[in-house]
Each structure stands twice: as C-alpha cells, then as structure tokens.
Design an enzyme around this catalytic site. Sequence first.
Site, PDB file in Angstrom:
ATOM      1  N   TYR A   1       0.907  -1.240   0.094  1.00 24.79           N
ATOM      2  CA  TYR A   1       0.033  -0.113  -0.030  1.00 24.79           C
ATOM      3  C   TYR A   1       0.810   1.316   0.068  1.00 24.79           C
ATOM      4  O   TYR A   1       1.840   1.355   0.687  1.00 24.79           O
ATOM      5  CB  TYR A   1      -1.035   0.003   1.414  1.00 24.79           C
ATOM      6  CG  TYR A   1      -1.616   1.127   1.406  1.00 24.79           C
ATOM      7  CD1 TYR A   1      -2.880   1.440   0.657  1.00 24.79           C
ATOM      8  CD2 TYR A   1      -1.564   2.273   2.622  1.00 24.79           C
ATOM      9  CE1 TYR A   1      -3.653   2.591   0.750  1.00 24.79           C
ATOM     10  CE2 TYR A   1      -2.132   3.287   2.596  1.00 24.79           C
ATOM     11  CZ  TYR A   1      -3.357   3.504   1.796  1.00 24.79           C
ATOM     12  OH  TYR A   1      -4.217   4.628   1.972  1.00 24.79           O
TER      13      TYR A   1
ATOM     14  N   ASP B   1       9.450   2.625  -0.621  1.00 20.22           N
ATOM     15  CA  ASP B   1       8.260   3.135   0.421  1.00 20.22           C
ATOM     16  C   ASP B   1       8.634   2.918   1.699  1.00 20.22           C
ATOM     17  O   ASP B   1       8.270   1.801   2.083  1.00 20.22           O
ATOM     18  CB  ASP B   1       7.007   2.746  -0.019  1.00 20.22           C
ATOM     19  CG  ASP B   1       5.771   3.452   0.791  1.00 20.22           C
ATOM     20  OD1 ASP B   1       6.200   3.794   1.925  1.00 20.22           O
ATOM     21  OD2 ASP B   1       4.655   3.380   0.294  1.00 20.22           O
TER      22      ASP B   1
ATOM     23  N   LYS C   1       4.927   9.600   8.609  1.00 21.94           N
ATOM     24  CA  LYS C   1       4.803   8.910   9.824  1.00 21.94           C
ATOM     25  C   LYS C   1       5.770   9.607  10.897  1.00 21.94           C
ATOM     26  O   LYS C   1       5.781  10.625  11.254  1.00 21.94           O
ATOM     27  CB  LYS C   1       4.611   7.594   9.771  1.00 21.94           C
ATOM     28  CG  LYS C   1       3.541   7.042   8.590  1.00 21.94           C
ATOM     29  CD  LYS C   1       3.156   5.511   9.067  1.00 21.94           C
ATOM     30  CE  LYS C   1       2.062   4.940   8.259  1.00 21.94           C
ATOM     31  NZ  LYS C   1       0.583   5.308   8.589  1.00 21.94           N
TER      32      LYS C   1
HETATM   33  N1  HOZ Z   1      -1.115   3.917   6.412  1.00 18.15           N
HETATM   34  C1  HOZ Z   1      -1.846   3.432   7.386  1.00 18.15           C
HETATM   35  C2  HOZ Z   1      -2.132   2.213   7.511  1.00 18.15           C
HETATM   36  N2  HOZ Z   1      -1.327   1.158   7.139  1.00 18.15           N
HETATM   37  C3  HOZ Z   1      -3.352   4.239   7.255  1.00 18.15           C
HETATM   38  C4  HOZ Z   1      -3.844   4.705   8.400  1.00 18.15           C
HETATM   39  C5  HOZ Z   1      -5.162   5.508   8.020  1.00 18.15           C
HETATM   40  O1  HOZ Z   1      -5.510   5.355   7.198  1.00 18.15           O
HETATM   41  O2  HOZ Z   1      -5.853   5.865   9.275  1.00 18.15           O
END
Ligand code: HOZ
Length: 425
Positions: free
Chosen positions: A144, A239, A267
């Site tokens: 993702y 990523d 993050k």
């Molecule tokens: N990348 C986050 C999950 N792996 C997304 C968290 C969210 O959408 O709140």
Amino acid sequence: MKLQQSVQLFQRARQSLVGGVNSPVRAFKSVGLSPVFIQKGKGSKIYDVDGNEYIDYVGSWGPLILGHCNETVITAVEKALASGTSFGAPTEGEIVLAEMIKEAVPSIELLRLVNSGSEATSGAIRAARGYTGRDKILKFEGCYHGSIDSLLVQAGSGATTLGKPDSDGVPQAFVDLTLLAEYNNLDSVVEQVESHPGEIAAVIVEPVPGNMGMILPEHGFLSGLRSLCDREGILLIFDEVMTGFRVDYGGAQALLNIQPDLTTFGKVIGGGFPVGGYGGRQDIMLTVAPEGSVYQAGTLSGNPVAVAAGIATLTVLKRNTVYADLSENSSWLVNEMKSHCQKKGIPLQCSQMGAMFGFFFSEKPVRHYQDALQTDVGQFKVFFKSMLQAGIYLAPSAFESLFMSTAHTEEDLEKTAKAIQQSLQ
Ligand code: HOZ
C-alpha cells in the site's frame, strides 16, 4: 468494558462524516465493532471517551515512536507555535529536518517535504516518470502506497481490510499503467519487465511490507530488484513511510544494505504531525520544480510546527540505544506470543524488525499477499476483541502491523503478554 459514549459518538459522526470516520481503516468495520473514540494519550497509553485505558500498539499507525505527548516533542511544538503556525515561505526548520534525514539515510541527496506519505509516493512516482520519460509503474500485490489513483491496484491496508484492493473510481487508463508482481518472487518481476521492455519508469516497494500484515523480505529479493532495475534503467523506489526511522534510524535500507534511487517517508518524520517527504539521487530530484519541469507543490508543505515535531523526534531517536531497546522489547513480546501459541497448538507466524512487528494466524509461512489472504482472519477478529477488552489496543485489521514505542514499559509488556495468554486458549 463500557463503550457507550464511543457508540453514541459513532452514530453522531455518521450523520456528518462518511462512514463516521476520516480514514476507512479506522472504522473497526472489519472486526465487527464500533470504533473507539479517543479522548487523550500519554506515554504508551490511550484513554477513550468512556474512561477505558489501553496500552497502545498502533501509535497513530506508526508516527508515535516516542509515545503520546512526549515532552521533548511537546516543548518543541509549543515553541514553534508561539512564533506562528504557517507562512507558506521557507523556514530554517525545514533545512534542519532535511539535513537530519540526509545524514541518517545516505541514499538521499536531495529531498522535498510534503504533508503525508500519500503525497510523498505520488511525488516520487511523478519524478520517476519525468526523469525516465516512461509511464508504467510496477508495484507489488498487497503493498500500500497511499490513497492515490495509480497505486490503488491490489492495494493492502484498509483497501484489503475492507475487501476492496482495487478501488472503484480509478480510471482504467491508470490501472493499465500499473503492473503487478508478487512480493518475494523475483521471477514475477522479471516476467513483467520482459513483457514491457523500456516501458517501466519505476518499481515501487515497501522494502518490509507492513500493509498486508508484516512480511519480511527473503534473502536476495531486494538485491535482485536492485540489480534488475540497474540493468533495465528502471528506478527503484523504497516506500519507507512506515519503516523509515522505525526499524532503524537509517530505515530498512540501512538494515538491509540496499540503496534505492528514491525513498518516500511519512509517519515518524512528522512526530505525530502531517509530514511526508520524498528524495534520493540528485539527478532525479533536480527534475522537480522549481529546479526542473516535474511540478509538485503544497501550501502547507514544510509547515513549521510539524517540522519542529519531526526534528524533536529525530533528535531523541538519534541517541544510541533507542533502537536496540525498541527491538529487544518488540522481539520479547513476539517471542511470548510465539511460545504461548506453540504450547496451545495455535498456528502462528510472526515477524519483527526494530520497533515494528506483526503476526498471522497461519500454519504456513506468509511470504506474499496471496499467503496473507489465506490466513485465519476469523481468529484474528476474536483475538482482537479479547485484547481490546483486556485493555490492549491493536490495529483493527489482520492486514496491518504493530508498533512499539520508547514509552512502553516492562509492566506494559508483561500485561500485554498476560492478555495474549488469556485471549488465546
Ligand atoms: N497507512 C496507514 C495504514 N497502514 C493508514 C492509516 C489510516 O488510514 O488511518
């Protein structure tokens, strides 16, 4: 455990927010519960609106490696706030954060700060297309890379959790430009590269996927990607939105000793505020505006308050023993879970790297997305509910990772281990 206030807030939220949430993966839909509404966090704990306390292994889905309300971060943010919240003009803090990232991650020669991981991957892909003059991107099933059109194809995280790995609303023309391969299967990449000679701008990969649950790269897979990309003039994008400054101060690329051409961050570099970044080789990054003709911009990019939180976070992380301690605590917990499941005959697969870890209920090792989809999601749901009841807050999805923070104490870990034992009988 009472969750009455949360349930009421969720009903109210659904009247004005689609699905009652601002990110579908937070909806608790997949575990058949109403989401817990949070009132506050401190250290390793979060507290919901009904007064329940939880040990938090989500940490805002990765950013809070120092725990909630870390004093150094809060002080830095308060100081920045007192000088103004946004200028849309350069500030020194942006340089400091970029310099810290460059120093930690030697593959970064030039960087652009943005507001989220999704923006970072979208910028990196545009730069890769601009630099190579090619249109196709290769991604891995179950990885993702944010909520952006060309990458919402066989996407992990919330898309998989809700059973929608291919999103409606993404034009077929975008899907056609996105090639898919299987993680940990170099042959599947070679096949795509051979079928599309000279057409692929970049291979984008989570070096350690955390969005189809956590999966470790097998020996030779990432180095194989590196050699293949070099041979074919394809850019390799890591990523590291999730793994950057999380598995190690230098990210997964430092631990695995592979240099990508471009890297995306998010993050942790924002310390709990919306910050993302993409960067890498100077010759590629010089194609980005205003130096080059690949356009990318954002009014709040490099926001001074967010950047101050990022600098404070990286400053604390730079201390020598932080990652050794985080890794030791994560591996202790994973081993507790493993040995309990072994005793009880519960099939379990676990992975851990630095302050990131994950598990699947499965007999079979999980090497890629198709394996992850075959794991026992039903058992995960039961486990999740029981852990929540016991005051342990995990990601509400079998296809996410868990995060340790420097605020987790020995007592937290022991309490978590006990909850695991009670939840898996
Ligand atoms: N990348 C986050 C999950 N792996 C997304 C968290 C969210 O959408 O709140």
